[in-house]
Design an enzyme around this catalytic site. Structure first.
Site, PDB file in Angstrom:
ATOM      1  N   ARG A  50       0.905  -1.097  -0.282  1.00  0.00           N
ATOM      2  CA  ARG A  50       0.057   0.381   0.151  1.00  0.00           C
ATOM      3  C   ARG A  50       1.000   1.269   0.034  1.00  0.00           C
ATOM      4  NH1 ARG A  50      -4.837  -1.397   5.099  1.00  0.00           N
ATOM      5  NH2 ARG A  50      -5.469  -2.886   3.997  1.00  0.00           N
ATOM      6  N   SER A 149      -7.875  -1.496   1.744  1.00  0.00           N
ATOM      7  CA  SER A 149      -8.897  -1.563   2.006  1.00  0.00           C
ATOM      8  C   SER A 149      -9.423  -0.211   2.727  1.00  0.00           C
ATOM      9  CB  SER A 149      -8.220  -2.123   3.068  1.00  0.00           C
ATOM     10  OG  SER A 149      -8.761  -2.653   4.490  1.00  0.00           O
ATOM     11  N   HIS A 150      -9.714   0.306   4.442  1.00  0.00           N
ATOM     12  CA  HIS A 150     -10.628   1.402   4.261  1.00  0.00           C
ATOM     13  C   HIS A 150      -9.057   2.481   4.625  1.00  0.00           C
ATOM     14  CE1 HIS A 150      -8.279  -0.052   7.252  1.00  0.00           C
ATOM     15  NE2 HIS A 150      -7.734   0.534   8.229  1.00  0.00           N
ATOM     16  N   LYS A 159      -3.500  -7.128  -3.446  1.00  0.00           N
ATOM     17  CA  LYS A 159      -3.131  -7.488  -2.127  1.00  0.00           C
ATOM     18  C   LYS A 159      -3.516  -9.306  -3.204  1.00  0.00           C
ATOM     19  CE  LYS A 159      -7.184  -7.395  -0.089  1.00  0.00           C
ATOM     20  NZ  LYS A 159      -8.145  -7.318   0.868  1.00  0.00           N
ATOM     21  N   ASP A 307     -16.279  -1.487   4.474  1.00  0.00           N
ATOM     22  CA  ASP A 307     -15.128  -0.662   4.159  1.00  0.00           C
ATOM     23  C   ASP A 307     -14.862  -0.881   2.670  1.00  0.00           C
ATOM     24  OD1 ASP A 307     -13.867  -3.166   4.043  1.00  0.00           O
ATOM     25  OD2 ASP A 307     -12.458  -2.294   4.522  1.00  0.00           O
ATOM     26  N   ASP A 309     -13.050  -2.634   0.446  1.00  0.00           N
ATOM     27  CA  ASP A 309     -13.519  -3.404  -0.386  1.00  0.00           C
ATOM     28  C   ASP A 309     -14.354  -4.455  -0.041  1.00  0.00           C
ATOM     29  OD1 ASP A 309     -11.025  -3.802   2.176  1.00  0.00           O
ATOM     30  OD2 ASP A 309     -10.273  -5.308   1.128  1.00  0.00           O
ATOM     31  N   ASP A 311     -14.428  -5.730   3.319  1.00  0.00           N
ATOM     32  CA  ASP A 311     -13.540  -7.145   3.794  1.00  0.00           C
ATOM     33  C   ASP A 311     -14.270  -6.957   5.173  1.00  0.00           C
ATOM     34  OD1 ASP A 311     -11.754  -4.900   4.133  1.00  0.00           O
ATOM     35  OD2 ASP A 311     -10.195  -6.780   4.182  1.00  0.00           O
ATOM     36  N   GLU A 395      -9.930  -7.948  16.047  1.00  0.00           N
ATOM     37  CA  GLU A 395      -9.911  -7.141  16.667  1.00  0.00           C
ATOM     38  C   GLU A 395     -10.501  -6.020  15.427  1.00  0.00           C
ATOM     39  OE1 GLU A 395      -9.463  -3.011  17.586  1.00  0.00           O
ATOM     40  OE2 GLU A 395      -8.123  -3.790  16.548  1.00  0.00           O
ATOM     41  N   SER A 396     -10.028  -5.561  14.391  1.00  0.00           N
ATOM     42  CA  SER A 396     -10.183  -4.730  13.462  1.00  0.00           C
ATOM     43  C   SER A 396     -11.081  -4.653  12.531  1.00  0.00           C
ATOM     44  CB  SER A 396      -8.835  -4.648  12.568  1.00  0.00           C
ATOM     45  OG  SER A 396      -8.531  -5.402  11.579  1.00  0.00           O
TER      46      SER A 396
END
Length: 553
Positions: A50, A149-150, A159, A307, A309, A311, A395-396
């Site tokens: 990223r 992602s976010h 990815k 988010d 994508d 996921d 956790e995320s």
């Protein structure tokens, strides 16, 4: 090391602070990354490579080099089936997709692109790989998802998902990273590439109906009959992400009373409210980023967001507003392992080392083995693939779980399925997940958790990532003897890329982000909020003391 909340947090950004899309795209095409500069090299974190084109960390050169390296990896490892490719709504994703296709077509890779140029969520790519590979031992498929992602609107990401359908492990990404950087150092002379117009028309480029295939199969994961029978009013905010057109199809196919509250796709993401630091992030677990949907909590029986994508998930309940990811994960585990009778009796619960101890208590009561892994969903892919894990969760706010019959669904995070599960839980129990978590607190006691995110430069992140138990010289944590200090996950003894320190009444963990220039300190107290604040304060002092000699040397 304290987290400083921006005065812009939770508010729409003024136009002057929105990303310059034209400038971003120009930099992507024109700026040549210098591999002699560490920040401009290819670097695979927990979820791929990223960066942003503005500082030379995500540019055409990176994408061309990574794709060339992946083509060589596929050839060297006998991966000769189709490659499924997905793309999200970030501005940099479109040119990155084009460059990726140019290289794949030049190598003759059978490439499956979304029908009609549709955006494609990460779980739809994982699902496509697994469905294609089912029953095969050769000619296996793999995939690429172009997404950060976010992360903020100026970000780009790439990815790779090998034939097991989940995130690639370090052996693969390490080789790809090394080879891609060698290609950059060689001026990309070894990159095989075809003109875009030719690549689009190539005999190896095929359209695939990711949306139709994923939506049609979703009923094998979620019990839509119970949701429909309960007559729930559902709301969803796709946050301008890749699943924006999936939700209407889900509602139509399964006859749900589901309202898509925002269908806007805007590469500036101007409709978002800013995150804690005044930056836009499409993070469905952030109360700052989720202000719009939180404001609608009383309009729906359950509401959710994903988010960019798709996921990750965020769950908004009438009883408690935005549910903390750890809270929802605990509720989901408690529910799934009691309402999926076809799952194996030995299927384990997967969690990361920074997830709540409530999950440990729930798993113990359920009589299920706990598999505790480092941060990174790749650690759950094998268990989800063979069914030895019923669920893997972070956790995320990232999770995936098995089909209702106990077979693999996705081996990457699936925010869509996790979000819809909240509706199934509400429909079957008559109580939303916020109320269900309160019941768990009555049963096991209340847990108080928080996470601090703050800016960190490369040296600081490296110092945090190198911490070992020997560097923690303190013997007490918040007034209690320290009972354990670990730098490896109990479930698989893999390095956690940081440190976790525990005492009788709480714990903290510290680790650098693998995808942004920030660090994270997690803490959880079994005593109360005041004790939690003490844990966080002492965690900062302990980490400071441990990394200070390295920073000053």
């Amino acid at each position: 090391m304290s987290q400083i909340i921006s005065p812009l947090a939770g508010k729409p950004l003024p136009a002057a602070k929105l990303v310059d899309i034209q400038g971003l795209l120009a930099a992507y095409a024109d700026l040549q990354p210098d591999p002699a500069v560490p920040s401009q090299r290819v670097a695979f974190g927990t979820s791929g490579h990223r960066g942003t084109s503005f500082d030379g960390s995500f540019n055409a050169g990176h994408v061309l080099a990574i794709t060339q390296a992946l083509c060589e990896h596929r050839k060297d490892n006998g991966i000769d089936g189709p490659l499924f490719i997905g793309v999200d709504t970030h501005a940099l994703s479109k040119p990155a997709f084009d460059n990726t296709l140019e290289v794949l077509a030049a190598h003759g890779v059978q490439t499956m692109v979304a029908r009609g140029g549709e955006f494609t969520p990460t779980p739809a790519v994982s699902h496509a790989i697994l469905v294609y590979n089912r029953g095969r031992s050769s000619g296996l498929a793999d995939g690429i998802v172009i997404t950060p992602s976010h992360n903020p609107p100026d970000s780009g990401g790439f990815k790779y998902n090998p034939p097991h359908g989940g995130p690639a492990d370090a052996d693969i990404t390490g080789w790809v990273q090394e080879r891609a950087n060698a290609l950059l150092e060689g001026g990309l002379k070894e990159v095989k590439r075809m003109a875009l117009a030719q690549a689009r028309k190539a005999a190896t480029t095929h359209e695939h109906d990711f949306l139709g295939a994923y939506v049609a199969d979703l009923g094998n994961v979620i019990d839509f009959d119970v949701i429909r029978s309960a007559g729930l009013r559902l709301g969803v905010d796709p946050l301008g992400g890749a699943g924006v057109h999936y939700w209407a199809q889900i509602a139509e196919r399964y006859q749900l009373d589901l309202t898509v509250v925002n269908t806007e796709v805007d590469p500036q993401f101007a409709f978002m409210t800013a995150d804690w630091d005044g930056k836009i992030r499409m993070d469905p677990s952030s109360r700052y980023a989720m202000q719009s949907l939180i404001g609608l909590k009383d309009h729906y029986d359950i509401a959710f967001a994903c988010d960019t994508d798709h996921d990750r998930h965020g769950i908004v309940t009438p009883s408690s507003g935005l549910l903390a990811p750890n809270h929802y994960l605990s509720v989901a585990i408690d529910y799934l392992f009691q309402h999926r009778p076809q799952w194996s009796a030995t299927a384990a619960v997967g969690k990361t080392v920074v997830s709540s101890t409530m999950i440990d208590r729930v798993a113990s009561r359920l009589g299920r083995t706990l598999f505790e892994a480092p941060v990174g969903f790749k650690w759950f892919a094998a268990g989800l693939f063979d069914g030895s894990l019923g669920l893997g969760g972070e956790e995320s706010a990232g999770a995936s779980f098995l089909r209702r019959d106990g077979r693999v669904w996705t081996t990457d995070k699936d925010g869509i399925a996790a979000a819809l599960l909240s509706a199934e839980i509400t429909a079957r129990s008559g109580r939303d997940p916020g109320a269900r978590y309160s019941e768990l607190c009555t049963e096991f006691g209340e847990f108080f958790a928080d996470r601090i995110d703050a800016p960190a430069n490369t040296a600081q992140k490296q110092a945090l990532g190198r911490l070992t138990p020997k560097q923690i010289v303190q013997t007490e944590l918040a007034g209690e003897p320290i009972t354990s200090v670990i730098d490896q996950a109990p479930g698989n003894h893999a390095a956690i890329g940081g440190i976790k320190v525990s005492a009788k009444s709480g714990w903290f963990a510290a680790r650098p982000s693998g995808t942004e220039d920030i660090y994270k300190i997690y803490a959880e107290s079994f005593q109360g909020d005041a004790h939690l604040r003490r844990l966080l304060a002492e965690a900062q002092r302990i980490v400071d003391a441990a990394i200070e000699p390295k920073e000053s040397s």
